[in-house]
Design a protein around this motif. Structure first.
Motif, PDB file in Angstrom:
ATOM      1  N   UNK A   8       0.946  -3.821  -1.206  1.00 38.08           N
ATOM      2  CA  UNK A   8      -0.124  -3.254  -2.014  1.00 38.08           C
ATOM      3  C   UNK A   8       0.032  -1.750  -2.209  1.00 38.08           C
ATOM      4  N   UNK A   9       0.370  -1.025  -1.145  1.00 37.84           N
ATOM      5  CA  UNK A   9       0.509   0.431  -1.281  1.00 37.84           C
ATOM      6  C   UNK A   9       1.693   0.756  -2.187  1.00 37.84           C
ATOM      7  N   UNK A  10       2.745  -0.041  -2.103  1.00 37.98           N
ATOM      8  CA  UNK A  10       3.887   0.188  -3.002  1.00 37.98           C
ATOM      9  C   UNK A  10       3.503  -0.052  -4.455  1.00 37.98           C
ATOM     10  N   UNK A  11       2.772  -1.125  -4.705  1.00 40.56           N
ATOM     11  CA  UNK A  11       2.316  -1.407  -6.073  1.00 40.56           C
ATOM     12  C   UNK A  11       1.379  -0.314  -6.575  1.00 40.56           C
ATOM     13  N   UNK A  12       0.461   0.112  -5.725  1.00 42.80           N
ATOM     14  CA  UNK A  12      -0.483   1.163  -6.116  1.00 42.80           C
ATOM     15  C   UNK A  12       0.259   2.466  -6.398  1.00 42.80           C
ATOM     16  N   UNK A  13       1.228   2.797  -5.561  1.00 43.99           N
ATOM     17  CA  UNK A  13       1.998   4.017  -5.773  1.00 43.99           C
ATOM     18  C   UNK A  13       2.890   3.906  -7.001  1.00 43.99           C
ATOM     19  N   UNK A  14       3.400   2.716  -7.263  1.00 46.24           N
ATOM     20  CA  UNK A  14       4.193   2.481  -8.469  1.00 46.24           C
ATOM     21  C   UNK A  14       3.341   2.729  -9.700  1.00 46.24           C
TER      22      UNK A  14
END
Length: 116
Positions: A74-80
């Motif tokens: 989730x944090x990777x998707x949000x940061x993406x």
């Protein structure tokens, strides 16, 4: 948020409504204490889950336990999403180098191979 998401999808939320407070709080505490997740990172993920971009995840993240399990994704998707929106501006995501290192380590990714 989890109860609201279940009701929006037409699913029963009776289990979540009956859950004890500690069942919700403990996974968040563990994320912060054991997984080095910051309050800012939690805020980023919660905002992502509330956004249109997080629509897919709303039906998959129905508890704080599942949130902890899927937090790295989730944090990777949000940061993406943030980096796509910033169009080359500096990363204001709140994700620390230490968190990125630990996430990559857990996922078996060699950060030296990627430009971050």
């Amino acid at each position: 948020m989890f109860i609201k998401n279940q009701k929006e999808k037409g699913a029963s939320a009776s289990n979540q409504e009956k859950a004890k407070f500690i069942a919700y709080v403990n996974p968040i505490r563990l994320m912060m204490e054991n997984d080095s997740v910051s309050k800012d990172q939690l805020t980023i993920v919660f905002n992502f889950l509330k956004s249109n971009e997080g629509e897919f995840w709303k039906s998959n993240i129905l508890s704080t336990s599942k949130l902890r399990e899927k937090f790295n994704q989730l944090i990777m998707k949000a940061n993406e999403k943030k980096s796509n929106n910033s169009s080359g501006q500096s990363d204001q995501s709140g994700a620390s180098d230490e968190f990125r290192r630990k996430t990559a380590e857990r996922l078996g990714i060699d950060l030296d191979k990627y430009e971050i």
